[in-house]
Design a protein around this motif. Sequence first.
Motif, PDB file in Angstrom:
ATOM      1  N   PHE A  52       4.991  37.009  16.671  1.00 13.48           N
ATOM      2  CA  PHE A  52       6.106  36.430  15.932  1.00 13.48           C
ATOM      3  C   PHE A  52       6.259  37.191  14.624  1.00 13.48           C
ATOM      4  CE2 PHE A  52       2.213  34.318  14.815  1.00 13.48           C
ATOM      5  CZ  PHE A  52       2.308  33.941  13.484  1.00 13.48           C
ATOM      6  N   GLU A  53       7.229  36.802  13.825  1.00 19.85           N
ATOM      7  CA  GLU A  53       7.465  37.476  12.552  1.00 19.85           C
ATOM      8  C   GLU A  53       7.833  36.451  11.499  1.00 19.85           C
ATOM      9  OE1 GLU A  53      10.573  40.254  13.367  1.00 19.85           O
ATOM     10  OE2 GLU A  53      12.145  38.722  13.388  1.00 19.85           O
ATOM     11  N   ALA A  54       7.685  36.831  10.238  1.00 19.55           N
ATOM     12  CA  ALA A  54       7.996  35.942   9.126  1.00 19.55           C
ATOM     13  C   ALA A  54       8.796  36.707   8.080  1.00 19.55           C
ATOM     14  CB  ALA A  54       6.708  35.389   8.511  1.00 19.55           C
ATOM     15  N   ASP A  55       9.740  36.006   7.491  1.00 24.97           N
ATOM     16  CA  ASP A  55      10.569  36.585   6.427  1.00 24.97           C
ATOM     17  C   ASP A  55       9.696  36.806   5.191  1.00 24.97           C
ATOM     18  OD1 ASP A  55      12.514  37.329   4.626  1.00 24.97           O
ATOM     19  OD2 ASP A  55      13.901  35.727   5.168  1.00 24.97           O
ATOM     20  N   VAL A  56       9.743  38.016   4.643  1.00 25.17           N
ATOM     21  CA  VAL A  56       8.900  38.360   3.505  1.00 25.17           C
ATOM     22  C   VAL A  56       9.512  37.904   2.184  1.00 25.17           C
ATOM     23  CG1 VAL A  56       7.777  40.276   2.287  1.00 25.17           C
ATOM     24  CG2 VAL A  56       7.940  40.314   4.774  1.00 25.17           C
ATOM     25  N   ALA A  57      10.839  37.723   2.134  1.00 24.49           N
ATOM     26  CA  ALA A  57      11.523  37.423   0.872  1.00 24.49           C
ATOM     27  C   ALA A  57      10.959  36.197   0.159  1.00 24.49           C
ATOM     28  CB  ALA A  57      13.031  37.272   1.115  1.00 24.49           C
ATOM     29  N   PRO A  58      10.820  35.024   0.834  1.00 19.49           N
ATOM     30  CA  PRO A  58      10.270  33.871   0.098  1.00 19.49           C
ATOM     31  C   PRO A  58       8.828  34.078  -0.351  1.00 19.49           C
ATOM     32  CG  PRO A  58      10.497  33.368   2.441  1.00 19.49           C
ATOM     33  CD  PRO A  58      11.208  34.651   2.197  1.00 19.49           C
ATOM     34  N   ILE A  59       8.061  34.844   0.428  1.00 22.83           N
ATOM     35  CA  ILE A  59       6.676  35.127   0.032  1.00 22.83           C
ATOM     36  C   ILE A  59       6.667  35.940  -1.259  1.00 22.83           C
ATOM     37  CG2 ILE A  59       4.533  36.249   0.715  1.00 22.83           C
ATOM     38  CD1 ILE A  59       5.276  35.756   3.613  1.00 22.83           C
ATOM     39  N   ARG A  60       7.500  36.959  -1.317  1.00 23.46           N
ATOM     40  CA  ARG A  60       7.557  37.786  -2.532  1.00 23.46           C
ATOM     41  C   ARG A  60       8.036  36.955  -3.728  1.00 23.46           C
ATOM     42  NH1 ARG A  60       6.312  42.828  -1.199  1.00 23.46           N
ATOM     43  NH2 ARG A  60       7.103  43.837   0.701  1.00 23.46           N
ATOM     44  N   GLN A  61       8.942  36.018  -3.503  1.00 21.46           N
ATOM     45  CA  GLN A  61       9.426  35.176  -4.598  1.00 21.46           C
ATOM     46  C   GLN A  61       8.297  34.310  -5.160  1.00 21.46           C
ATOM     47  OE1 GLN A  61      12.701  32.992  -2.930  1.00 21.46           O
ATOM     48  NE2 GLN A  61      14.017  34.802  -2.744  1.00 21.46           N
ATOM     49  N   HIS A  62       7.499  33.730  -4.269  1.00 17.42           N
ATOM     50  CA  HIS A  62       6.378  32.905  -4.727  1.00 17.42           C
ATOM     51  C   HIS A  62       5.357  33.741  -5.502  1.00 17.42           C
ATOM     52  CE1 HIS A  62       7.782  29.386  -2.710  1.00 17.42           C
ATOM     53  NE2 HIS A  62       7.668  29.892  -1.501  1.00 17.42           N
TER      54      HIS A  62
END
Length: 279
Positions: A52-62
Amino acid sequence: MENRFLTLGSQLLALLRQPPAASTQQPYPKLRNFILDVMAEGRRKNTINLLFEADVAPIRQHLAALHHTAQAERISLTSYIAKSLACAIDENKSMHAYRHGKSKLMVFDDVDLSVMVEREIEGGVLPVNYIVRAANRKAAAEIHAELQFAKTAALGQDGPMSAVEKQFFELPRPLRKIVWFFIRRDPVMFKQLVGTVGVTSMGMHGHGAALVLPITPMTLTLSIGAISHRLALENGMPVEREFIQLNFGADHDVIDGAPLMRFASRFKEMLAQGRALGR
C-alpha cells in the motif's frame, strides 16, 4: 552425432585452458551469518504481503510543525513511521502475537521494534539488527535518538548486536541451527533476542516507486519503500503529490488478510493524524 560430441568436448577443453579471469578473493564476513539465519527462519513462515502507499504531505506538515517548536531534536521520517507503527500495534496487540506450541498464542504488551541499521563492518557495509524496546511507551524523539545512536555505537556494547550475538553468529551453521530450534519454540526468548515487530527501510535509499519484500521470521514486518511522485485529485484539480511505498509482511498462521487490511487502514490514519507526535 559422434562429431558433435567431439566438437563440444574440444570447445569445453578450450574453455578450461583459458587463463583465469582477473579477480581477488576476500573472506566472507562472518556477521553475514545473521542474514543467512534470518532468511532461513523467514522461509519457515507462511508469509502474506500487503502493498500500500501513504500520502507524505500530512506527515511532512506534522514534522515541520514539530521542528518549529522549542524541541531542537529533529525526527526522521523513518522514526516517525516506526513510532506510528508502535502506536497502531499498541491498539491491536494481536498483530504481534506469536504461536506458543500448537494450541496457544502469546501476545506481548511491549512492542519491541527490530530495526535494520546499515553499518560498516569488516571492510564492508552490512545490515545489523537493533531492537527499540517498548517503542509503544517511548516518544518519537526517543526512538529517533536510539536509531541515530545505533548507526554509530560500537558493536558489542549497548548498540546493535551485543557481544553474545556477535559470538553466536560466528559459530558454525550446525551449532546455530540447534540454538534456533529452541528460539523459535519460545516466544519470550524470541522477543528477547529478535524483538516482536520488524522494520526495514531499504527502499528509503532509492528514488521513484520501489519496495523490497524481505524474507522475515517476524509475525509482522513493515517495509518502508521509496517516495514517488504522481498526480492526485485535490478539490477536483490534479496536483502532484508525494507517496511513500509501504508493505506489511505477515505470518498467515497468525494474521489473516482482512484483519491485516483493517490494520493497514488504521496505520495510515495514524500517519496522517500525527499520532506518533501525540497530535
